[in-house]
Design an enzyme around this catalytic site. Sequence first.
Site: not given
Length: 537
Positions: A263, A416, A483
Amino acid sequence: MNTLTKPTSLTDEIAYHLEQKIRQGEISAGQKLPSETQLRQQFSVSRNVIREALARLKSNGLIESRQGSGAFVLPAESHQHFRIIDDAKDLTALRKRYEIRLETEVAAASMAARRRTQSQLLKLQRTLDQLRDHGLTEHTEHDLQTQVAAASANNYLEGFLAYLNGREPVSPHYSWQNAPRQFIEHWQEIIDAIALGDPDLARRHYWRYLLSSAELQGIRGLQGWERTRMSGLSELYAPLCAPALASERRPRLPIPVGACDSHMHVFWPDHARSFTPHRSYTPPPASLESYLAVQKRLGISRAVIVQPSVYGTDNHVVLESLRQARRQQGEDAFRGVVVIPPNIRFEELEAMHLLGVRGVRVNLLFKSGVAVSDLRTLANKIAPLGWHLQLLADLSEFSDIESTLGALPVPVVIDHMGHIPPELGPQHPGFSSMLRLLATGKIWVKLSGAERLSGERWPYTDVRPLAESLLRTNPERLLWASDWPHTCLSGAMPDDADLLDLMEFWTDDRALQHRVLVENPAALYGFASLPDQERIL
């Protein structure tokens, strides 16, 4: 003279002491309480403390004030049994209190914008000006709250807020002492909106102020993590995000060949590809070239480019980045996840598949143009391609995820760790539902976002119970992700090497680390299998 201890505040203890006497009949219905002066002498405290304690008793329906006569005990049928017990260390209780404040104080600000008098406006501004001159005190926030409540011209709401906010743990002494400038800026915006007579603007500014106050006390994700939810359609409130941290540090964790970052995002300058106007944040540029440098430093060879909410359903940046990555890194180095409208033509999906797209994202935290009601339609649309749905949502806000997600015809990937506030713990019903789905293998979960969820600094120990619960439940359905570049982050910007090292903090099992970093993403995203000699740690 009574001697008091101080478990929470003197106000709380005096109110509790008098309440017990009333409920146990030591002070009977109709009997007059001692005067303020007598109570001050009895407890050796200030007049303000006594008045706040009496206000608490009045809010609980225990006493009433009779003009010129004093305070008298009411009959038992008038007594209220509702309680808010404060403990500044109990983040779950503090979260619930902030949820109440978001509904009630925001409403009071809206009413004040319609009903305030000129004298009330002057008093609010004078209080704030005194703060500029003399600094924060532990009564400043309470004074401003009380004045806004009074300006609402609703004595019921004013009385409830007097009960709710007559406690010290949410005063600036606790949450704003290190950020006085931001406190003043927030309150000046609130006062200006009330002076303007704009109830919607007053609501929005008060909303943002409370979210900031909560975050300073370690409370993240109130009202679904969306700071801009109170923004009007005509109001562009998309704050600029900080850039990713520049670092040269490499992870201490041994990184296996084929490790994947499941991600990350790419952002072009706005002039190169426009952001959607009605968005939640404004990211700085974060190019594929910049990420490749991070990837090399981390020792990772594979990654997944995820469509961010600021582009809506315009996937141009993701698709062009995939093309660039294929030219520079080969066909098996990157995959993509896009955001699509429900009516997209299947031929467009097939073209995306050839570039490496393997999933569709549904973002329920930030404005993205896709809603939860689209899940079934999207799942049916992508099922023939073998894609998955990727869901960004705070699962503590959803009560039916098992029936909703478990019945879909495609795999579901949860971003997440379910975005659940860590103080709620793995025992929270939403997290427990996610664990049950994970145990069946129907969903995948990303071990990511610790820096977003936590109210602490690295290694984010409050998030550890969530990660360990996921690892115990089904490690074959877990993924690691950075992220990068960490947009819309309210806490400290992390070093991506630290985020990789969290794997060692959560488990020292090398085979399990290898599964999460290499084998699981290879299975989900369709990366090529590695030769046996390269699979060895």
